[in-house]
Design an enzyme around this catalytic site. Structure first.
Site, PDB file in Angstrom:
ATOM      1  N   PRO A 106       4.471  -0.093   5.759  1.00 34.33           N
ATOM      2  CA  PRO A 106       3.909  -0.635   6.822  1.00 34.33           C
ATOM      3  C   PRO A 106       3.907  -2.565   6.131  1.00 34.33           C
ATOM      4  O   PRO A 106       3.587  -3.411   6.783  1.00 34.33           O
ATOM      5  CB  PRO A 106       3.050  -0.686   7.553  1.00 34.33           C
ATOM      6  CG  PRO A 106       2.422   0.368   5.990  1.00 34.33           C
ATOM      7  CD  PRO A 106       3.913   1.091   5.582  1.00 34.33           C
ATOM      8  N   LYS A 107       3.845  -2.417   4.963  1.00 32.74           N
ATOM      9  CA  LYS A 107       3.164  -3.675   4.367  1.00 32.74           C
ATOM     10  C   LYS A 107       3.944  -4.626   3.167  1.00 32.74           C
ATOM     11  O   LYS A 107       3.263  -5.387   2.968  1.00 32.74           O
ATOM     12  CB  LYS A 107       1.856  -3.267   3.540  1.00 32.74           C
ATOM     13  CG  LYS A 107       0.190  -2.926   4.134  1.00 32.74           C
ATOM     14  CD  LYS A 107       0.023  -4.272   4.679  1.00 32.74           C
ATOM     15  CE  LYS A 107      -1.564  -3.155   5.424  1.00 32.74           C
ATOM     16  NZ  LYS A 107      -2.509  -3.433   4.360  1.00 32.74           N
ATOM     17  N   SER A 108       5.571  -3.765   3.641  1.00 33.17           N
ATOM     18  CA  SER A 108       6.117  -4.725   3.173  1.00 33.17           C
ATOM     19  C   SER A 108       7.218  -6.173   3.989  1.00 33.17           C
ATOM     20  O   SER A 108       7.276  -6.126   5.261  1.00 33.17           O
ATOM     21  CB  SER A 108       8.171  -3.293   2.704  1.00 33.17           C
ATOM     22  OG  SER A 108       8.295  -4.928   2.576  1.00 33.17           O
TER      23      SER A 108
END
Length: 356
Positions: A106-108
């Site tokens: 989710p943080k890419s």
């Protein structure tokens, strides 16, 4: 068949014609990266694809393999975007795979940006032929050019645009449930709102931010999103909007007077609407009678700003004295970790030209 599915792709017959290109780190690399054999071999084949500029199904499959090994490899994402276009792939299927990737990583940033590219292409397909695109002046971490004027679309395209926006906003909301402060998700959400023009989703977004703030008044990301909506939505920040948002911020400050987010929002809305901070003087002074509010640095900092503005506008010695009292309160009692700053603010008050 099962055995072949478990076989590394480069051992399959259809890859026999490809000559892998090893990474060239020079004759004596100082600190070579310890890649796994799987990743290193996969990248050797990817370099061969890039050098040949091969646009094929197997090249597309290879980008998926590399990305799932290294989701932040922006070169591979770009090559995949070229392949999707060249091969005229179904972009709805691509969205399904991206959803899986977002759930895994989710943080890419690269994954969220890829989704933006794909959705942007779907949006472009909604345009009637020979339509000139329009742009907005919105500014976010990602590009916020509007693909079209929503009101000018034929009804069929309007419906399709609304369905796509609704689907994307629901997808982002699900991701934010796991992390309400995922910067990349919020940036993409702002892009979606803006890219499809000034449609009905802006009103719904205002309700969405109110819901999030109702659940967690300290969700600064939701406050930031609300500011984005009220300042960039249809019509901008009107006088009616200023009054509504001022009341909204006040009501949340009364619940949590030591919460910085609604204070920043309140003063930001006033400034954007060309209103003076002195308009909330009575509200702030009223909070001083509330014990938990009286020890809020934001109450006293705002009063300091208010009295300082009054002192400059009215050349009032009384306002200067009130401002000094607030600076002393902040420096010595409620925010002494920043005492040097508040003491400096106090010295600046001496420079105000007042009427004796």
């Amino acid at each position: 068949m099962a055995e072949q599915d478990d076989m590394p792709f480069y051992q399959k017959p259809e890859w026999a014609d490809v000559v892998p290109i090893p990474q060239d780190d020079g004759p004596n690399p100082l600190v070579p990266i310890a890649y796994t054999k799987e990743y290193s071999t996969t990248m050797d084949y990817f370099r061969a694809m890039c050098r040949a500029q091969e646009k094929s199904e197997r090249a597309l499959d290879l980008t998926k393999i590399v990305i799932e090994l290294s989701p932040s490899h922006y070169t591979v994402w770009y090559y995949r975007q070229q392949l999707l276009k060249e091969l005229n792939k179904d972009l709805k299927e691509e969205l399904e795979w991206i959803e899986w990737m977002v759930n895994e990583h989710p943080k890419s940033y690269q994954i969220w940006h890829h989704r933006q590219v794909v959705v942007g292409r779907i949006a472009q397909s909604l345009l009637p032929h020979n339509t000139t695109t329009t742009t907005t002046t919105l500014t976010t971490a990602q590009s916020t050019e509007a693909a079209f004027s929503f009101d000018d679309l034929p009804e069929a395209q309007k419906t399709a645009a609304q369905e796509l926006v609704k689907s994307e906003l629901e997808f982002i909301a699900e991701s934010l449930e796991d992390d309400t402060k995922n910067y990349h998700a919020w940036s993409y959400r702002q892009w979606v709102l803006a890219h499809f023009g000034l449609g009905p989703w802006w009103v719904e977004e205002l309700a969405y931010t109110e819901e999030l703030i109702g659940k967690d008044v300290r969700n600064n990301s939701a406050w930031n999103q609300r500011y984005f909506v009220v300042t960039n939505g249809p019509g901008g920040l009107t006088e009616e909007g200023v009054q509504r948002e001022v009341q909204f911020a006040k009501s949340n400050i009364e619940k949590t007077p030591s919460n910085e987010s609604p204070w920043v929002y309140l003063t930001g809305v006033l400034r954007k609407g060309n209103h003076s901070v002195t308009e909330i003087k009575e509200f702030c002074e009223g909070l001083l009678s509330v014990p938990r509010a009286n020890f809020s640095p934001f109450v006293h900092a705002t009063l300091l700003d208010i009295y300082e503005v009054e002192a400059k506008e009215k050349r009032s010695a009384a306002s200067v004295e009130k401002a000094k009292e607030e600076a002393i309160m902040l420096a010595e009692k409620v925010d002494n970790i920043r005492s040097k700053y508040w003491n400096w603010r106090k010295t600046q008050l001496q420079k105000i030209d007042v009427v004796a």
